[in-house]
Design a protein around this motif. Sequence first.
Motif, PDB file in Angstrom:
ATOM      1  N   ALA A 212       0.757  -1.277  -0.019  1.00  0.00           N
ATOM      2  CA  ALA A 212      -0.057  -0.043   0.175  1.00  0.00           C
ATOM      3  C   ALA A 212       0.914   1.166  -0.203  1.00  0.00           C
ATOM      4  O   ALA A 212       0.673   2.318  -0.629  1.00  0.00           O
ATOM      5  N   LEU A 213       1.992   1.093   0.591  1.00  0.00           N
ATOM      6  CA  LEU A 213       2.911   2.412   0.906  1.00  0.00           C
ATOM      7  C   LEU A 213       3.614   2.610  -0.561  1.00  0.00           C
ATOM      8  O   LEU A 213       3.712   3.954  -1.100  1.00  0.00           O
ATOM      9  N   PHE A 214       3.879   1.725  -1.195  1.00  0.00           N
ATOM     10  CA  PHE A 214       4.136   1.914  -2.878  1.00  0.00           C
ATOM     11  C   PHE A 214       3.082   2.537  -3.521  1.00  0.00           C
ATOM     12  O   PHE A 214       3.370   3.467  -4.292  1.00  0.00           O
ATOM     13  N   GLY A 215       2.048   2.144  -3.415  1.00  0.00           N
ATOM     14  CA  GLY A 215       0.844   2.742  -3.969  1.00  0.00           C
ATOM     15  C   GLY A 215       0.270   4.215  -3.811  1.00  0.00           C
ATOM     16  O   GLY A 215       0.284   4.990  -4.653  1.00  0.00           O
ATOM     17  N   LEU A 216       0.862   4.433  -2.393  1.00  0.00           N
ATOM     18  CA  LEU A 216       0.611   5.635  -1.745  1.00  0.00           C
ATOM     19  C   LEU A 216       1.436   6.616  -2.357  1.00  0.00           C
ATOM     20  O   LEU A 216       1.238   7.925  -2.716  1.00  0.00           O
TER      21      LEU A 216
ATOM     22  N   GLY B 239       0.648   7.125  -6.350  1.00  0.00           N
ATOM     23  CA  GLY B 239      -0.693   7.667  -6.410  1.00  0.00           C
ATOM     24  C   GLY B 239      -0.470   9.140  -6.013  1.00  0.00           C
ATOM     25  O   GLY B 239      -0.951  10.216  -6.814  1.00  0.00           O
ATOM     26  N   ALA B 240       0.494   9.488  -5.149  1.00  0.00           N
ATOM     27  CA  ALA B 240       0.592  10.958  -4.753  1.00  0.00           C
ATOM     28  C   ALA B 240       1.439  11.741  -5.814  1.00  0.00           C
ATOM     29  O   ALA B 240       0.849  12.719  -6.292  1.00  0.00           O
ATOM     30  N   MET B 241       2.232  10.930  -6.233  1.00  0.00           N
ATOM     31  CA  MET B 241       3.514  11.541  -7.496  1.00  0.00           C
ATOM     32  C   MET B 241       2.500  11.917  -8.709  1.00  0.00           C
ATOM     33  O   MET B 241       2.831  12.688  -9.315  1.00  0.00           O
ATOM     34  N   ALA B 242       1.603  10.953  -9.212  1.00  0.00           N
ATOM     35  CA  ALA B 242       0.869  11.133 -10.376  1.00  0.00           C
ATOM     36  C   ALA B 242      -0.349  12.004  -9.949  1.00  0.00           C
ATOM     37  O   ALA B 242      -0.644  12.887 -11.006  1.00  0.00           O
ATOM     38  N   ALA B 243      -0.991  12.121  -9.067  1.00  0.00           N
ATOM     39  CA  ALA B 243      -2.170  12.857  -8.677  1.00  0.00           C
ATOM     40  C   ALA B 243      -1.799  14.387  -8.589  1.00  0.00           C
ATOM     41  O   ALA B 243      -2.675  15.318  -8.851  1.00  0.00           O
ATOM     42  N   GLY B 244      -0.583  14.622  -8.079  1.00  0.00           N
ATOM     43  CA  GLY B 244      -0.339  16.321  -7.879  1.00  0.00           C
ATOM     44  C   GLY B 244      -0.305  16.870  -9.397  1.00  0.00           C
ATOM     45  O   GLY B 244      -0.829  17.975  -9.461  1.00  0.00           O
TER      46      GLY B 244
ATOM     47  N   TRP C 193      11.216  16.940   1.367  1.00  0.00           N
ATOM     48  CA  TRP C 193      11.187  15.584   1.049  1.00  0.00           C
ATOM     49  C   TRP C 193      12.025  14.829   2.225  1.00  0.00           C
ATOM     50  O   TRP C 193      11.490  13.733   2.554  1.00  0.00           O
ATOM     51  N   THR C 194      12.941  15.362   2.642  1.00  0.00           N
ATOM     52  CA  THR C 194      13.835  14.441   3.492  1.00  0.00           C
ATOM     53  C   THR C 194      12.881  14.577   4.987  1.00  0.00           C
ATOM     54  O   THR C 194      13.127  13.458   5.403  1.00  0.00           O
ATOM     55  N   THR C 195      12.481  15.613   5.222  1.00  0.00           N
ATOM     56  CA  THR C 195      11.759  15.628   6.559  1.00  0.00           C
ATOM     57  C   THR C 195      10.589  14.599   6.479  1.00  0.00           C
ATOM     58  O   THR C 195      10.366  13.923   7.540  1.00  0.00           O
TER      59      THR C 195
ATOM     60  N   GLY D  74       4.628  11.897  -1.915  1.00  0.00           N
ATOM     61  CA  GLY D  74       4.970  10.608  -2.521  1.00  0.00           C
ATOM     62  C   GLY D  74       6.457  10.382  -2.198  1.00  0.00           C
ATOM     63  O   GLY D  74       6.689   9.223  -2.139  1.00  0.00           O
ATOM     64  N   VAL D  75       7.382  11.349  -2.320  1.00  0.00           N
ATOM     65  CA  VAL D  75       8.586  10.854  -2.069  1.00  0.00           C
ATOM     66  C   VAL D  75       8.914  10.502  -0.637  1.00  0.00           C
ATOM     67  O   VAL D  75       9.543   9.520  -0.214  1.00  0.00           O
ATOM     68  N   GLY D  76       8.353  11.143   0.371  1.00  0.00           N
ATOM     69  CA  GLY D  76       8.109  10.762   1.593  1.00  0.00           C
ATOM     70  C   GLY D  76       7.534   9.274   1.958  1.00  0.00           C
ATOM     71  O   GLY D  76       8.122   8.640   2.816  1.00  0.00           O
ATOM     72  N   ARG D  77       6.729   8.864   0.935  1.00  0.00           N
ATOM     73  CA  ARG D  77       6.379   7.664   1.290  1.00  0.00           C
ATOM     74  C   ARG D  77       7.233   6.409   1.127  1.00  0.00           C
ATOM     75  O   ARG D  77       7.233   5.337   1.587  1.00  0.00           O
ATOM     76  N   PHE D  78       8.429   6.710   0.244  1.00  0.00           N
ATOM     77  CA  PHE D  78       9.480   5.800   0.362  1.00  0.00           C
ATOM     78  C   PHE D  78       9.878   5.564   1.603  1.00  0.00           C
ATOM     79  O   PHE D  78      10.555   4.570   2.025  1.00  0.00           O
ATOM     80  N   GLY D  79      10.101   6.455   2.422  1.00  0.00           N
ATOM     81  CA  GLY D  79      10.423   6.435   3.862  1.00  0.00           C
ATOM     82  C   GLY D  79       9.410   5.468   4.754  1.00  0.00           C
ATOM     83  O   GLY D  79       9.908   4.693   5.531  1.00  0.00           O
ATOM     84  N   GLY D  80       8.148   5.461   4.492  1.00  0.00           N
ATOM     85  CA  GLY D  80       7.426   4.483   5.004  1.00  0.00           C
ATOM     86  C   GLY D  80       7.481   3.138   4.592  1.00  0.00           C
ATOM     87  O   GLY D  80       7.358   2.272   5.284  1.00  0.00           O
ATOM     88  N   ILE D  81       7.677   2.984   3.179  1.00  0.00           N
ATOM     89  CA  ILE D  81       8.111   1.737   2.493  1.00  0.00           C
ATOM     90  C   ILE D  81       9.359   1.157   3.447  1.00  0.00           C
ATOM     91  O   ILE D  81       9.159   0.172   3.803  1.00  0.00           O
ATOM     92  N   LEU D  82      10.408   2.076   3.486  1.00  0.00           N
ATOM     93  CA  LEU D  82      11.729   1.543   4.028  1.00  0.00           C
ATOM     94  C   LEU D  82      11.338   1.155   5.579  1.00  0.00           C
ATOM     95  O   LEU D  82      11.940   0.180   6.047  1.00  0.00           O
ATOM     96  N   GLY D  83      10.541   2.051   6.345  1.00  0.00           N
ATOM     97  CA  GLY D  83       9.921   1.508   7.743  1.00  0.00           C
ATOM     98  C   GLY D  83       9.532   0.521   7.912  1.00  0.00           C
ATOM     99  O   GLY D  83       9.808  -0.643   8.756  1.00  0.00           O
ATOM    100  N   ALA D  84       8.425  -0.046   6.946  1.00  0.00           N
ATOM    101  CA  ALA D  84       7.658  -0.991   7.219  1.00  0.00           C
ATOM    102  C   ALA D  84       8.797  -2.278   6.731  1.00  0.00           C
ATOM    103  O   ALA D  84       8.661  -3.186   7.473  1.00  0.00           O
ATOM    104  N   MET D  85       9.601  -2.061   5.833  1.00  0.00           N
ATOM    105  CA  MET D  85      10.632  -3.126   5.443  1.00  0.00           C
ATOM    106  C   MET D  85      11.602  -3.484   6.736  1.00  0.00           C
ATOM    107  O   MET D  85      11.890  -4.582   7.189  1.00  0.00           O
ATOM    108  N   ILE D  86      12.006  -2.279   7.200  1.00  0.00           N
ATOM    109  CA  ILE D  86      13.128  -2.362   8.062  1.00  0.00           C
ATOM    110  C   ILE D  86      12.605  -2.927   9.580  1.00  0.00           C
ATOM    111  O   ILE D  86      13.179  -3.626   9.994  1.00  0.00           O
ATOM    112  N   GLY D  87      11.326  -2.741   9.822  1.00  0.00           N
ATOM    113  CA  GLY D  87      10.698  -3.157  10.988  1.00  0.00           C
ATOM    114  C   GLY D  87      10.544  -4.703  10.885  1.00  0.00           C
ATOM    115  O   GLY D  87      10.982  -5.378  12.019  1.00  0.00           O
ATOM    116  N   GLY D  88      10.414  -5.366   9.772  1.00  0.00           N
ATOM    117  CA  GLY D  88      10.435  -6.620   9.602  1.00  0.00           C
ATOM    118  C   GLY D  88      11.767  -7.493   9.740  1.00  0.00           C
ATOM    119  O   GLY D  88      11.785  -8.375  10.398  1.00  0.00           O
ATOM    120  N   VAL D  89      12.964  -6.499   9.342  1.00  0.00           N
ATOM    121  CA  VAL D  89      14.159  -7.209   9.426  1.00  0.00           C
ATOM    122  C   VAL D  89      14.792  -7.049  11.086  1.00  0.00           C
ATOM    123  O   VAL D  89      15.128  -8.051  11.572  1.00  0.00           O
TER     124      VAL D  89
END
Length: 452
Positions: A77-81, A84-89, A274-276, A402-417
Amino acid sequence: MYSHATAVADSPHTTLNVQALIDESRMSPFQYAVLFLCFTVLALDGFDTAAIGYVAPALVAKWGVARSALAPVLSAALFGLAFGAMAAGPGADRFGRKPVILVSTLGFAIFSALTAYAGSIQTMAVLRFLTGLGLGAAMPNAVTLMAELAPARRRSFIVNSVYVGFPLGAALGGFVAAGIIPKYGWESVFLLGGALPLLFLPVMAKLLPESVAYMVVRQYPASAVAAVLARICGKDLGHVTRFVAGDGGKAPAAKGSLAQVLSGRYLLPSVTLWTTYFMGLLIFYLLTSWMPLMMKDAGFSIEKAALLSALFPLGGGIGTLAGGLLMDRFNPSRVLAFTYLAAAVLLVAVGQSLSGGNVAAFAVLVFAAGTMVTGAQASLPALAAPLYPTQARATGIAWMLGVGRFGGILGAMIGGVLLGMQLPFSVILALLAAPALIAMTALAILAKRTRN
């Protein structure tokens, strides 16, 4: 920045600056109604976004899979987020805020409901990605629309009041999940997440206006702009023959909205935003995705784990509203920089408190940390909105999300690791202080640059 010029620009009663008129007027009942509509869009968005984290323990138990096997579902869902954001803007800067909000809400409602019928991890991952496309498109445009309809003196608080819907919706998901999963199964969470926006969609279609600043920039007929302004300000503007936007009206012919966001004037603010947002979402999604399982591993029941985890986004409601008030009075970048510093300290404290065995103290600290992390995160669109011109505003906010969502993706993945490494809860929370400090540094740079 928005213009603070007087409403009438040249010859009397013929030309009117729409943003100046909104700035000079009091908030009307119609504007409060739009605020409620946009708030509800983000609450539904938050509910659906966080739903997978709350059903994860039930999925593990019912499907008999390892916790790490859920990582693709949690991140899909985070990839979709993000996409979706980057296209919808850019889409909203071209076609309008309202149609993108309606189409995206319909999309995430349908695919959320279909997720209830997923029979495998692979199918659920695909459906969560498609749901995320709609979720990612709805949020930035609801925020942009409200930012363009709000008076400048209260803009941060009003935009934050809209954005507070997201953490409250996410928190509501935890309370609802704790109540309905034991009775109706995990599927009920997704069915509810699809039914609610479908029921709300006709109300939005009827009552939600288009942004008047967007209408001016896209050269809508003066009568159409006057009709919306009459609902906002309660004034008959039929005599006005020409409207102008508060930031100069038209975009440079050679530049699209994304090109402006990436141009020299806006590049540094864009990168710091984006960084924040990236760092904040890394923290938020790691915790909202994996905290229920962390709590269960610590000995709590599924119901109590969901309730304790829900305290984290719930605290964001208070933090977001307080942040909006402070941002309208002081340098908004500095306000949020101090908030992320406080978040770093509180995240370490949360990890340490669980080892003490005091559940009440742990719950208070989880709530306090969520107040800072989620409150600061939810305040970033209000910080971003006035940094971009009308013709690129939806793109500027959407690309930050949208760019920030990749932080969410990384967070979800890192959590599993991290859970797979069997690191103590206190160590995981201490590690999350680092991205909070990086976010603080980025905002300090932005504060020095903007001096607002």
